[in-house]
Design an enzyme around this catalytic site. Structure first.
Site: not given
Length: 434
Positions: A313, A356, A330, A321
């Protein structure tokens, strides 16, 4: 005519199915195999020149996860050396390593000699030239190399091994037995080379693995070609005896079917890619895993193989973000997947699990090796130069399948380990055993 056309279609569909599915299995590593040299397979001991008139000393420590050799070489022997012996047999029946194409070595070597090299011997017993009472009569298949300073697994093709020339000369080996041979290896030795000085040496063996294929690509191609040829021959024979008068019509129909099925096959591959590949990162997605996973777990249980799961992770991804926007997020996801794909082996299955989170399925890999690999991946991510100098790190949970444990249970343990890594400060690797 109709009956023969039906038989032709069924045979063609069957051949396409067998050819495509077998090659997909090959590309996904389902025909790969590996052999990990561990204490379950071999007995370990330290060796040195004290058995040959020298006065060097050596000592060996086995903590169950790695072998640590320490030695003090003296100049009392013409050829001082020390090393680790891995006995695969107490008699003449060893292990056939000829089906493996590569050897993987993860070593730490500390030497006072610049550019000092390490030797790896695969000692093969063959009654044509070997004597059970003469240890030196076992063939010396050898590679010699300078260990890399960086951490990681070094993969060496088996074809790199050569036979020592002095052994061929001393034992007057015929030319037909002078080449490298691995069909009955009874002992593996890792030792210092001939370019040593009287000093202290340390050698740590973290991993020793042999990689091979149950079915090679050439054998698979040959099988499919023979299958197609056999089916074509049978169909031609039926046409010759039963449908001579309608030969032209059958050939036209066969060409039409071939063209139709080729187009159908191309469309199927296209939609299959859309269904099984994550559009953003280019990795496999959950759909691909659900088709592969049940068969893979059934196979490892049936063969008593290991099966480990590495749950990854990206740390603080939400803040990326929120700060830089989803387009930047992205980009990080795509680059993160690309970085990890450069590290994994051919028989591992790398999947974007969601958001993620990524999962690396490792058939044939024990927990200790999976943990070591997870630590390596964590280091790779941390040291990678990310765009805008972002400090990207990841947290990782590792677990190994036990007994008849379900995939859900295995996934929950890996998820629990990942949770512990997150709450332990992130940028960590945690392991969950049963």
């Amino acid at each position: 005519m109709a009956k023969l056309s039906q038989h032709f279609r069924l045979a063609l569909y069957f051949l396409i199915f067998v050819t495509v599915s077998s090659y997909i299995c090959y590309l996904n590593g389902l025909f790969d195999t590996e052999l990990v040299i561990s204490s379950k397979l071999a007995s370990f001991k330290n060796i040195d020149d004290s058995n040959y008139g020298g006065s060097s000393m050596s000592w060996l420590n086995n903590d169950g996860r790695s072998l640590s050799l320490g030695c003090r070489l003296t100049d009392s022997s013409k050829w001082p050396f020390c090393g680790v012996s891995m006995k695969l047999s107490n008699g003449t029946k060893g292990i056939d390593l000829s089906k493996y194409h590569s050897i993987g070595l993860e070593l730490d070597y500390k030497s006072p000699v610049n550019a000092e090299r390490v030797r790896v011997y695969l000692r093969n017993f063959d009654p044509s030239y070997s004597d059970i009472n003469d240890p030196l009569s076992l063939k010396f298949n050898v590679i010699e190399f300078e260990p890399e300073s960086k951490e990681g697994l070094l993969i060496v093709p088996m074809r790199a091994f050569q036979v020592l020339s002095w052994w061929i000369a001393d034992y007057e080996i015929p030319i037909e037995y002078a080449g490298a041979q691995f069909d009955n290896v009874t002992e593996i030795q890792i030792s210092t080379s001939g370019n040593v000085a009287p000093a202290d040496y340390k050698l740590k063996i973290k991993s020793l693995v042999f990689y091979g294929e149950r079915i090679s690509e050439a054998a698979l191609l040959k099988f499919n070609i023979m299958l197609w040829l056999a089916a074509a021959g049978l169909l031609l024979l039926l046409e010759h005896f039963k449908l001579r008068r309608n030969l032209k019509a059958i050939e036209a129909r066969g060409n039409e079917l071939t063209s139709t099925n080729k187009a159908l096959h191309e469309k199927t591959l296209h939609f299959e890619q859309l269904a099984f590949i994550d559009a953003l990162t280019g990795t496999k997605n959950r759909n691909a895993v659900t088709i592969w996973l049940d068969k893979a777990m059934e196979e490892v249980r049936a063969n008593g193989q290991a099966f480990s799961l590495i749950y990854i992770d990206i740390d603080h991804f939400k803040s990326i973000n929120d700060t830089f926007g989803h387009l930047k997020g992205d980009e990080i996801l795509k680059e993160f997947a690309t970085v990890l794909k450069t590290q994994i082996r051919g028989n591992d299955v790398f999947v974007r699990w969601g958001g993620e989170e990524f999962i690396l399925f490792c058939p044939g890999v024990r927990l200790s090796c999976a943990e070591a690999f997870a630590l390596h991946l964590r280091t790779v991510v941390e040291s990678y130069q990310w765009g805008d100098d972002l400090p990207i790190t990841c947290s990782i949970g590792v677990a190994e399948l036990t007994g008849n444990e379900s995939f859900e249970s295995l996934l929950n343990r890996a998820d629990s380990a990942l949770y512990a890594a997150k709450h332990g400060g992130r940028n960590r690797v945690e392991v969950r055993k049963v």
